[in-house]
Design an enzyme around this catalytic site. Structure first.
Site, PDB file in Angstrom:
ATOM      1  N   LEU A   1       0.863  -1.168   0.000  1.00 27.21           N
ATOM      2  CA  LEU A   1       0.000   0.000   0.000  1.00 27.21           C
ATOM      3  C   LEU A   1       0.907   1.229   0.000  1.00 27.21           C
ATOM      4  O   LEU A   1       1.968   1.226   0.650  1.00 27.21           O
ATOM      5  CB  LEU A   1      -0.912   0.038   1.235  1.00 27.21           C
ATOM      6  CG  LEU A   1      -2.079  -0.962   1.299  1.00 27.21           C
ATOM      7  CD1 LEU A   1      -2.807  -0.821   2.629  1.00 27.21           C
ATOM      8  CD2 LEU A   1      -3.037  -0.771   0.148  1.00 27.21           C
ATOM      9  N   ASP A   2       0.508   2.275  -0.710  1.00 22.36           N
ATOM     10  CA  ASP A   2       1.296   3.499  -0.699  1.00 22.36           C
ATOM     11  C   ASP A   2       1.426   4.034   0.722  1.00 22.36           C
ATOM     12  O   ASP A   2       0.577   3.777   1.583  1.00 22.36           O
ATOM     13  CB  ASP A   2       0.644   4.561  -1.590  1.00 22.36           C
ATOM     14  CG  ASP A   2       0.716   4.206  -3.068  1.00 22.36           C
ATOM     15  OD1 ASP A   2       1.491   3.298  -3.416  1.00 22.36           O
ATOM     16  OD2 ASP A   2      -0.013   4.834  -3.857  1.00 22.36           O
ATOM     17  N   ARG A   3       2.466   4.798   0.934  1.00 28.03           N
ATOM     18  CA  ARG A   3       2.745   5.335   2.272  1.00 28.03           C
ATOM     19  C   ARG A   3       1.552   6.111   2.829  1.00 28.03           C
ATOM     20  O   ARG A   3       1.189   5.968   3.999  1.00 28.03           O
ATOM     21  CB  ARG A   3       3.988   6.220   2.227  1.00 28.03           C
ATOM     22  CG  ARG A   3       4.348   6.858   3.560  1.00 28.03           C
ATOM     23  CD  ARG A   3       5.674   7.574   3.476  1.00 28.03           C
ATOM     24  NE  ARG A   3       6.103   8.080   4.769  1.00 28.03           N
ATOM     25  CZ  ARG A   3       7.335   8.468   5.040  1.00 28.03           C
ATOM     26  NH1 ARG A   3       8.263   8.423   4.098  1.00 28.03           N
ATOM     27  NH2 ARG A   3       7.659   8.909   6.232  1.00 28.03           N
TER      28      ARG A   3
END
Length: 464
Positions: free
Chosen positions: A224-226
Protein backbone atom coordinates in the site's frame (compact mmCIF):
# COMPACT_ATOMS: atom_id res chain seq x y z
CA UNK A 1 51.06 -19.87 6.95
CA UNK A 2 53.75 -17.20 7.32
CA UNK A 3 56.48 -19.74 6.50
CA UNK A 4 54.73 -20.83 3.31
CA UNK A 5 54.34 -17.22 2.15
CA UNK A 6 58.03 -16.59 2.82
CA UNK A 7 59.11 -19.66 0.85
CA UNK A 8 56.84 -18.73 -2.05
CA UNK A 9 58.22 -15.17 -2.10
CA UNK A 10 61.79 -16.44 -2.22
CA UNK A 11 60.96 -18.78 -5.11
CA UNK A 12 59.29 -16.03 -7.16
CA UNK A 13 62.15 -13.60 -6.65
CA UNK A 14 64.73 -16.09 -7.94
CA UNK A 15 65.27 -15.53 -11.69
CA UNK A 16 67.05 -18.82 -12.36
CA UNK A 17 66.20 -21.99 -10.55
CA UNK A 18 68.56 -24.89 -10.26
CA UNK A 19 67.21 -28.39 -10.67
CA UNK A 20 67.23 -28.84 -6.88
CA UNK A 21 65.21 -25.65 -6.33
CA UNK A 22 62.73 -26.63 -9.05
CA UNK A 23 62.24 -30.00 -7.37
CA UNK A 24 61.72 -28.35 -4.00
CA UNK A 25 59.30 -25.85 -5.53
CA UNK A 26 57.22 -28.63 -7.12
CA UNK A 27 57.22 -30.64 -3.94
CA UNK A 28 56.00 -27.66 -1.94
CA UNK A 29 52.91 -27.21 -4.13
CA UNK A 30 52.16 -30.93 -4.23
CA UNK A 31 52.25 -30.98 -0.45
CA UNK A 32 50.00 -27.93 -0.29
CA UNK A 33 47.43 -29.46 -2.68
CA UNK A 34 47.45 -32.68 -0.70
CA UNK A 35 46.84 -30.75 2.52
CA UNK A 36 43.89 -28.89 0.95
CA UNK A 37 42.33 -32.14 -0.26
CA UNK A 38 42.83 -33.81 3.10
CA UNK A 39 41.34 -30.82 4.90
CA UNK A 40 38.26 -30.97 2.68
CA UNK A 41 37.79 -34.65 3.44
CA UNK A 42 38.21 -33.90 7.11
CA UNK A 43 35.10 -31.71 6.96
CA UNK A 44 33.06 -34.82 7.49
CA UNK A 45 32.65 -36.46 4.09
CA UNK A 46 35.33 -39.14 4.29
CA UNK A 47 33.73 -42.54 3.90
CA UNK A 48 35.58 -43.81 6.96
CA UNK A 49 34.96 -40.76 9.13
CA UNK A 50 31.49 -41.79 10.30
CA UNK A 51 28.51 -39.78 11.37
CA UNK A 52 30.28 -38.06 14.25
CA UNK A 53 32.59 -36.22 11.86
CA UNK A 54 29.64 -35.15 9.76
CA UNK A 55 27.85 -33.76 12.77
CA UNK A 56 30.93 -31.93 13.95
CA UNK A 57 31.71 -30.11 10.73
CA UNK A 58 28.39 -29.77 8.93
CA UNK A 59 24.88 -28.65 9.74
CA UNK A 60 22.48 -31.34 8.50
CA UNK A 61 18.99 -30.54 7.33
CA UNK A 62 16.11 -33.00 7.69
CA UNK A 63 15.63 -35.49 4.83
CA UNK A 64 13.49 -34.09 2.07
CA UNK A 65 9.85 -35.09 2.18
CA UNK A 66 7.15 -33.90 -0.22
CA UNK A 67 5.59 -30.69 1.10
CA UNK A 68 2.90 -28.31 -0.04
CA UNK A 69 4.07 -26.15 -2.92
CA UNK A 70 3.02 -22.66 -1.93
CA UNK A 71 3.29 -21.10 -5.39
CA UNK A 72 1.35 -23.94 -7.02
CA UNK A 73 -1.30 -23.87 -4.31
CA UNK A 74 -1.73 -20.12 -4.78
CA UNK A 75 -2.18 -20.54 -8.52
CA UNK A 76 -4.73 -23.29 -7.97
CA UNK A 77 -6.70 -21.09 -5.58
CA UNK A 78 -6.64 -18.41 -8.28
CA UNK A 79 -8.17 -20.87 -10.75
CA UNK A 80 -5.02 -21.99 -12.59
CA UNK A 81 -4.80 -25.76 -13.04
CA UNK A 82 -1.45 -27.19 -11.99
CA UNK A 83 0.23 -30.56 -12.54
CA UNK A 84 0.52 -31.81 -8.97
CA UNK A 85 2.76 -34.71 -9.94
CA UNK A 86 5.59 -32.39 -10.87
CA UNK A 87 8.15 -31.79 -8.15
CA UNK A 88 9.36 -28.22 -8.19
CA UNK A 89 11.26 -28.26 -4.89
CA UNK A 90 14.83 -27.20 -5.55
CA UNK A 91 17.80 -27.38 -3.20
CA UNK A 92 17.64 -23.63 -2.68
CA UNK A 93 13.94 -23.71 -1.76
CA UNK A 94 14.48 -26.62 0.62
CA UNK A 95 17.22 -24.78 2.48
CA UNK A 96 15.00 -21.69 2.72
CA UNK A 97 12.11 -23.85 3.92
CA UNK A 98 14.18 -25.55 6.64
CA UNK A 99 16.13 -22.43 7.67
CA UNK A 100 13.80 -19.43 7.33
CA UNK A 101 15.95 -17.49 9.81
CA UNK A 102 18.93 -17.44 7.43
CA UNK A 103 19.09 -14.34 5.18
CA UNK A 104 18.39 -15.12 1.55
CA UNK A 105 21.63 -13.41 0.52
CA UNK A 106 23.64 -15.78 2.74
CA UNK A 107 21.93 -18.90 1.37
CA UNK A 108 22.52 -17.80 -2.21
CA UNK A 109 26.16 -17.06 -1.40
CA UNK A 110 26.65 -20.58 0.00
CA UNK A 111 25.36 -22.08 -3.24
CA UNK A 112 27.39 -19.65 -5.33
CA UNK A 113 30.59 -20.62 -3.46
CA UNK A 114 29.66 -24.32 -3.83
CA UNK A 115 29.62 -24.89 -0.09
CA UNK A 116 26.36 -26.88 -0.04
CA UNK A 117 26.39 -30.69 -0.24
CA UNK A 118 23.67 -33.24 -0.90
CA UNK A 119 23.51 -36.89 0.08
CA UNK A 120 21.23 -38.88 -2.24
CA UNK A 121 18.94 -41.45 -0.73
CA UNK A 122 18.86 -43.76 -3.75
CA UNK A 123 22.55 -44.73 -3.52
CA UNK A 124 24.03 -46.26 -0.38
CA UNK A 125 27.51 -45.46 0.93
CA UNK A 126 27.82 -42.48 -1.37
CA UNK A 127 29.83 -39.41 -0.42
CA UNK A 128 27.77 -36.20 -0.47
CA UNK A 129 28.38 -34.09 -3.52
CA UNK A 130 28.10 -30.42 -4.27
CA UNK A 131 24.61 -29.39 -5.31
CA UNK A 132 23.46 -26.41 -7.37
CA UNK A 133 20.69 -24.13 -6.19
CA UNK A 134 18.25 -25.11 -8.95
CA UNK A 135 18.74 -28.90 -8.78
CA UNK A 136 15.55 -30.78 -7.87
CA UNK A 137 15.30 -32.68 -4.61
CA UNK A 138 14.38 -36.36 -4.39
CA UNK A 139 12.58 -37.96 -1.47
CA UNK A 140 15.01 -38.73 1.33
CA UNK A 141 17.82 -36.47 0.08
CA UNK A 142 19.74 -34.68 2.80
CA UNK A 143 21.39 -31.26 2.54
CA UNK A 144 24.56 -30.31 4.44
CA UNK A 145 25.49 -26.70 5.18
CA UNK A 146 28.70 -25.37 6.76
CA UNK A 147 28.47 -25.52 10.53
CA UNK A 148 29.17 -21.79 10.68
CA UNK A 149 25.56 -21.01 9.70
CA UNK A 150 24.54 -21.85 13.26
CA UNK A 151 26.55 -18.86 14.50
CA UNK A 152 24.81 -16.45 12.15
CA UNK A 153 22.24 -14.23 13.88
CA UNK A 154 18.73 -15.34 12.99
CA UNK A 155 17.23 -11.86 12.93
CA UNK A 156 18.71 -8.53 11.99
CA UNK A 157 19.38 -6.48 15.08
CA UNK A 158 17.27 -3.38 15.40
CA UNK A 159 18.60 -0.22 17.02
CA UNK A 160 15.24 0.71 18.51
CA UNK A 161 14.34 -0.50 22.00
CA UNK A 162 10.99 -2.12 22.57
CA UNK A 163 8.16 0.17 23.57
CA UNK A 164 4.93 -0.78 25.29
CA UNK A 165 3.16 2.11 23.55
CA UNK A 166 4.34 0.99 20.11
CA UNK A 167 3.33 -2.61 20.78
CA UNK A 168 -0.18 -1.59 21.85
CA UNK A 169 -0.50 0.61 18.78
CA UNK A 170 0.53 -2.22 16.43
CA UNK A 171 -1.80 -4.69 18.11
CA UNK A 172 -4.67 -2.18 17.83
CA UNK A 173 -4.28 -2.32 14.04
CA UNK A 174 -5.13 -6.04 13.85
CA UNK A 175 -8.30 -6.86 11.95
CA UNK A 176 -7.88 -10.62 11.65
CA UNK A 177 -5.43 -13.33 12.67
CA UNK A 178 -5.29 -17.08 12.15
CA UNK A 179 -2.39 -19.59 12.09
CA UNK A 180 -1.33 -18.50 8.59
CA UNK A 181 -2.06 -14.79 8.09
CA UNK A 182 -2.28 -11.47 9.94
CA UNK A 183 -4.40 -8.62 8.56
CA UNK A 184 -3.79 -5.02 9.63
CA UNK A 185 -5.65 -1.77 9.14
CA UNK A 186 -2.67 0.25 7.99
CA UNK A 187 -2.70 3.88 9.17
CA UNK A 188 -1.91 6.66 6.67
CA UNK A 189 1.63 8.01 6.72
CA UNK A 190 3.34 4.81 7.90
CA UNK A 191 5.55 3.22 5.19
CA UNK A 192 4.92 -0.44 4.48
CA UNK A 193 8.54 -1.23 3.65
CA UNK A 194 11.86 0.32 4.60
CA UNK A 195 14.03 2.29 2.20
CA UNK A 196 16.17 5.39 1.83
CA UNK A 197 15.15 8.03 4.34
CA UNK A 198 12.65 5.74 6.11
CA UNK A 199 13.37 5.18 9.80
CA UNK A 200 10.41 3.03 10.80
CA UNK A 201 8.37 0.77 8.50
CA UNK A 202 5.44 -1.55 9.06
CA UNK A 203 7.31 -4.71 8.06
CA UNK A 204 10.04 -3.95 10.60
CA UNK A 205 7.53 -3.16 13.34
CA UNK A 206 5.51 -6.31 12.60
CA UNK A 207 8.68 -8.40 12.84
CA UNK A 208 9.36 -6.86 16.23
CA UNK A 209 5.93 -6.85 17.85
CA UNK A 210 3.73 -9.33 15.96
CA UNK A 211 5.63 -12.61 15.84
CA UNK A 212 3.78 -13.88 18.93
CA UNK A 213 4.74 -17.52 19.49
CA UNK A 214 6.15 -17.94 15.98
CA UNK A 215 9.88 -18.08 15.25
CA UNK A 216 9.29 -16.40 11.86
CA UNK A 217 8.37 -12.77 11.34
CA UNK A 218 5.27 -11.84 9.29
CA UNK A 219 6.04 -11.30 5.62
CA UNK A 220 4.63 -8.76 3.18
CA UNK A 221 2.71 -10.17 0.20
CA UNK A 222 1.41 -6.90 -1.30
CA UNK A 223 1.90 -3.15 -0.85
CA UNK A 224 0.00 0.00 0.00
CA UNK A 225 1.30 3.50 -0.70
CA UNK A 226 2.75 5.34 2.27
CA UNK A 227 -0.15 7.81 2.46
CA UNK A 228 -2.80 5.19 1.67
CA UNK A 229 -4.61 3.37 4.47
CA UNK A 230 -6.58 0.18 4.89
CA UNK A 231 -6.30 -3.58 4.68
CA UNK A 232 -2.78 -5.02 4.55
CA UNK A 233 -2.34 -8.81 4.52
CA UNK A 234 0.84 -10.48 5.80
CA UNK A 235 1.84 -14.15 5.79
CA UNK A 236 2.86 -15.55 9.19
CA UNK A 237 5.04 -18.28 7.67
CA UNK A 238 7.15 -18.62 4.57
CA UNK A 239 4.66 -21.12 3.12
CA UNK A 240 1.56 -18.99 3.66
CA UNK A 241 3.40 -15.93 2.31
CA UNK A 242 4.29 -17.91 -0.82
CA UNK A 243 0.64 -18.91 -1.31
CA UNK A 244 -0.62 -15.35 -0.82
CA UNK A 245 2.01 -13.86 -3.09
CA UNK A 246 0.99 -16.28 -5.83
CA UNK A 247 -2.70 -15.40 -5.35
CA UNK A 248 -2.03 -11.67 -5.62
CA UNK A 249 0.21 -12.15 -8.66
CA UNK A 250 -2.22 -14.41 -10.52
CA UNK A 251 -4.95 -11.85 -9.90
CA UNK A 252 -3.06 -9.42 -12.14
CA UNK A 253 -1.83 -11.93 -14.74
CA UNK A 254 -5.21 -13.63 -15.12
CA UNK A 255 -7.00 -10.35 -15.82
CA UNK A 256 -5.00 -9.88 -19.00
CA UNK A 257 -6.17 -13.13 -20.60
CA UNK A 258 -9.54 -14.03 -19.07
CA UNK A 259 -13.01 -12.67 -19.65
CA UNK A 260 -13.59 -10.10 -16.93
CA UNK A 261 -17.30 -10.79 -16.70
CA UNK A 262 -17.22 -14.58 -16.49
CA UNK A 263 -14.06 -15.16 -14.48
CA UNK A 264 -14.56 -15.88 -10.80
CA UNK A 265 -12.58 -13.39 -8.73
CA UNK A 266 -11.08 -15.21 -5.77
CA UNK A 267 -9.36 -12.01 -4.66
CA UNK A 268 -11.45 -8.85 -4.48
CA UNK A 269 -10.33 -5.44 -3.23
CA UNK A 270 -12.54 -2.39 -2.78
CA UNK A 271 -11.15 1.04 -2.02
CA UNK A 272 -12.99 4.15 -0.94
CA UNK A 273 -11.73 7.45 -2.30
CA UNK A 274 -12.88 11.04 -2.02
CA UNK A 275 -12.22 12.82 -5.32
CA UNK A 276 -12.43 16.41 -6.52
CA UNK A 277 -15.24 16.77 -9.05
CA UNK A 278 -17.61 14.11 -10.32
CA UNK A 279 -17.18 11.48 -13.09
CA UNK A 280 -19.51 11.76 -16.08
CA UNK A 281 -20.89 8.27 -15.52
CA UNK A 282 -22.08 6.80 -12.24
CA UNK A 283 -20.07 3.61 -12.81
CA UNK A 284 -17.77 2.07 -15.39
CA UNK A 285 -14.64 0.09 -16.24
CA UNK A 286 -11.26 1.75 -16.83
CA UNK A 287 -8.83 -0.25 -18.96
CA UNK A 288 -5.76 1.73 -20.01
CA UNK A 289 -2.05 0.79 -19.87
CA UNK A 290 0.23 2.55 -17.42
CA UNK A 291 3.95 3.19 -17.60
CA UNK A 292 6.74 4.90 -15.70
CA UNK A 293 8.29 8.16 -16.89
CA UNK A 294 11.58 9.41 -15.45
CA UNK A 295 11.77 13.17 -14.73
CA UNK A 296 14.39 15.71 -13.57
CA UNK A 297 17.33 13.77 -15.03
CA UNK A 298 16.45 10.64 -13.10
CA UNK A 299 15.76 12.36 -9.77
CA UNK A 300 12.05 11.54 -9.78
CA UNK A 301 9.55 9.35 -11.59
CA UNK A 302 5.86 9.43 -12.41
CA UNK A 303 3.29 6.89 -13.53
CA UNK A 304 1.23 7.97 -16.53
CA UNK A 305 -1.07 6.60 -19.24
CA UNK A 306 0.83 5.06 -22.14
CA UNK A 307 -0.57 5.79 -25.58
CA UNK A 308 1.40 2.95 -27.17
CA UNK A 309 0.82 -0.44 -25.54
CA UNK A 310 3.97 -1.73 -27.28
CA UNK A 311 6.18 0.44 -25.09
CA UNK A 312 8.47 -1.70 -22.90
CA UNK A 313 7.25 0.00 -19.72
CA UNK A 314 3.53 -0.25 -20.57
CA UNK A 315 1.56 -2.43 -18.13
CA UNK A 316 -2.04 -3.55 -18.45
CA UNK A 317 -4.22 -1.89 -15.76
CA UNK A 318 -7.96 -2.33 -15.13
CA UNK A 319 -10.16 -0.64 -12.52
CA UNK A 320 -13.91 -0.78 -11.85
CA UNK A 321 -15.53 2.23 -10.24
CA UNK A 322 -18.92 3.41 -9.02
CA UNK A 323 -20.18 6.54 -7.29
CA UNK A 324 -21.14 6.10 -3.64
CA UNK A 325 -22.27 9.66 -3.04
CA UNK A 326 -21.69 13.22 -4.16
CA UNK A 327 -21.75 16.62 -2.49
CA UNK A 328 -22.72 20.10 -3.56
CA UNK A 329 -19.34 21.25 -2.30
CA UNK A 330 -17.64 19.67 -5.34
CA UNK A 331 -16.57 16.31 -3.86
CA UNK A 332 -17.55 12.75 -4.79
CA UNK A 333 -17.11 9.47 -2.93
CA UNK A 334 -16.04 6.59 -5.20
CA UNK A 335 -15.71 2.87 -4.70
CA UNK A 336 -12.72 1.61 -6.69
CA UNK A 337 -12.07 -2.07 -7.43
CA UNK A 338 -8.64 -2.67 -8.98
CA UNK A 339 -8.59 -5.84 -11.07
CA UNK A 340 -4.83 -5.49 -11.54
CA UNK A 341 -2.16 -4.37 -9.10
CA UNK A 342 -0.05 -1.65 -10.72
CA UNK A 343 1.85 1.07 -8.93
CA UNK A 344 -0.32 4.18 -8.33
CA UNK A 345 -3.02 2.59 -10.51
CA UNK A 346 -6.04 4.06 -8.71
CA UNK A 347 -4.48 7.49 -8.32
CA UNK A 348 -3.60 7.77 -12.03
CA UNK A 349 -6.91 6.33 -13.25
CA UNK A 350 -8.85 8.83 -11.13
CA UNK A 351 -6.73 11.84 -12.09
CA UNK A 352 -5.98 11.20 -15.77
CA UNK A 353 -8.91 9.06 -16.96
CA UNK A 354 -11.87 10.25 -14.89
CA UNK A 355 -10.49 13.74 -14.47
CA UNK A 356 -11.27 13.61 -10.74
CA UNK A 357 -8.03 13.46 -8.72
CA UNK A 358 -8.14 12.03 -5.22
CA UNK A 359 -8.20 14.54 -2.38
CA UNK A 360 -4.71 14.87 -0.90
CA UNK A 361 -2.95 13.46 -3.99
CA UNK A 362 -0.64 16.34 -4.76
CA UNK A 363 1.52 14.26 -7.10
CA UNK A 364 -1.19 13.65 -9.70
CA UNK A 365 -3.73 16.33 -8.78
CA UNK A 366 -1.81 19.42 -7.72
CA UNK A 367 -3.54 21.65 -10.28
CA UNK A 368 -6.98 20.69 -8.99
CA UNK A 369 -5.87 21.40 -5.43
CA UNK A 370 -4.68 24.88 -6.41
CA UNK A 371 -8.18 25.71 -7.66
CA UNK A 372 -9.91 24.01 -4.74
CA UNK A 373 -11.70 26.38 -2.39
CA UNK A 374 -10.97 25.67 1.25
CA UNK A 375 -14.04 25.05 3.41
CA UNK A 376 -14.74 28.05 5.61
CA UNK A 377 -14.89 27.69 9.34
CA UNK A 378 -18.68 28.01 9.21
CA UNK A 379 -18.91 24.72 7.32
CA UNK A 380 -16.18 22.92 9.21
CA UNK A 381 -16.87 19.75 11.12
CA UNK A 382 -16.53 21.62 14.40
CA UNK A 383 -19.34 24.08 13.71
CA UNK A 384 -21.54 21.43 12.11
CA UNK A 385 -21.75 19.75 15.48
CA UNK A 386 -20.28 16.48 14.29
CA UNK A 387 -18.74 14.25 16.91
CA UNK A 388 -14.98 14.63 17.07
CA UNK A 389 -13.16 11.32 17.65
CA UNK A 390 -11.10 11.01 20.77
CA UNK A 391 -7.39 11.67 20.41
CA UNK A 392 -5.77 8.53 19.05
CA UNK A 393 -2.53 7.09 20.37
CA UNK A 394 0.14 8.17 17.91
CA UNK A 395 3.62 6.90 18.91
CA UNK A 396 5.01 7.51 15.40
CA UNK A 397 3.84 11.12 15.01
CA UNK A 398 1.54 10.31 12.08
CA UNK A 399 -0.88 13.16 12.88
CA UNK A 400 -3.81 10.78 12.64
CA UNK A 401 -6.32 13.37 13.83
CA UNK A 402 -5.50 15.85 11.05
CA UNK A 403 -5.91 15.94 7.27
CA UNK A 404 -9.65 16.13 6.59
CA UNK A 405 -11.13 18.44 3.97
CA UNK A 406 -11.75 20.99 6.73
CA UNK A 407 -7.96 21.36 7.13
CA UNK A 408 -5.84 23.59 4.94
CA UNK A 409 -3.79 20.66 3.59
CA UNK A 410 -5.85 17.45 3.43
CA UNK A 411 -4.16 14.06 3.60
CA UNK A 412 -4.65 11.44 0.89
CA UNK A 413 -8.25 10.17 0.95
CA UNK A 414 -7.66 6.63 -0.37
CA UNK A 415 -8.54 3.66 1.83
CA UNK A 416 -8.64 -0.10 1.17
CA UNK A 417 -11.94 -0.74 2.91
CA UNK A 418 -12.90 -4.29 1.89
CA UNK A 419 -11.09 -7.40 0.74
CA UNK A 420 -12.22 -10.93 -0.03
CA UNK A 421 -9.53 -13.63 -0.25
CA UNK A 422 -9.36 -17.42 0.03
CA UNK A 423 -9.05 -18.98 3.47
CA UNK A 424 -5.33 -19.80 3.25
CA UNK A 425 -5.29 -21.62 6.59
CA UNK A 426 -8.09 -23.97 5.54
CA UNK A 427 -6.56 -24.52 2.09
CA UNK A 428 -3.20 -25.52 3.61
CA UNK A 429 -4.91 -27.90 6.01
CA UNK A 430 -6.70 -29.64 3.15
CA UNK A 431 -3.55 -29.75 1.01
CA UNK A 432 -1.55 -31.37 3.82
CA UNK A 433 -4.18 -34.05 4.47
CA UNK A 434 -5.13 -34.81 0.84
CA UNK A 435 -2.44 -34.24 -1.78
CA UNK A 436 -4.92 -34.02 -4.65
CA UNK A 437 -7.63 -32.07 -2.82
CA UNK A 438 -9.88 -29.88 -4.96
CA UNK A 439 -9.36 -26.34 -3.67
CA UNK A 440 -11.45 -24.52 -6.26
CA UNK A 441 -14.41 -24.06 -3.91
CA UNK A 442 -12.48 -23.32 -0.71
CA UNK A 443 -14.34 -20.83 1.46
CA UNK A 444 -13.39 -17.16 1.46
CA UNK A 445 -12.70 -14.58 4.17
CA UNK A 446 -14.26 -11.12 3.99
CA UNK A 447 -12.33 -8.34 5.69
CA UNK A 448 -13.59 -4.81 6.41
CA UNK A 449 -11.47 -1.92 7.68
CA UNK A 450 -13.06 1.21 9.19
CA UNK A 451 -12.15 4.57 7.72
CA UNK A 452 -9.19 6.45 9.20
CA UNK A 453 -10.07 9.46 11.33
CA UNK A 454 -9.33 12.10 8.66
CA UNK A 455 -11.57 10.39 6.09
CA UNK A 456 -14.29 9.82 8.69
CA UNK A 457 -14.22 13.54 9.49
CA UNK A 458 -14.57 14.35 5.78
CA UNK A 459 -17.46 11.89 5.49
CA UNK A 460 -19.25 13.50 8.44
CA UNK A 461 -18.56 16.97 7.08
CA UNK A 462 -20.02 16.23 3.65
CA UNK A 463 -22.97 14.29 5.08
CA UNK A 464 -24.15 17.20 7.22
Amino acid sequence: MAESCLVRRVFHRARRFSDEVKTLYSGFYQCRCYYATTAADAQGFNNNSGNESKKGKWFTLPPFTPTVNGAALGKELAGVKMDKSTNTMTALKWVQRCCPELPQSLVQKLFRLRQVRRESSDVEEQRPKRVAAKESMNIGDRIFLPITVQKFPSDKVTDYPSSEEEMKFLHSLELYKDPEIIVLNKPPGLPVQGGIGIKRSLDELAAKYMKYEYSEAPRLVHRLDRDCSGILVMGRTQLSASVLHSVFREKTFGTQTEDLESKKRVLQKRYWALVIGCPRRSKGLISVPLGKVVLDNGKSERITIMSDVREPSAQFAVTEYRIIGSSEKGYTWLELSPLTGRKHQLRVHCAEVLGTPIVGDYKYGWQAHRKLKHLSSSTSIVNLGARIPEQEVDPFSLRLGNGSISDKQPHLHLHCKEMVLPNISLALQQARVVSDADLVDVESIKLVAPLPSHMQKSWDCLSS
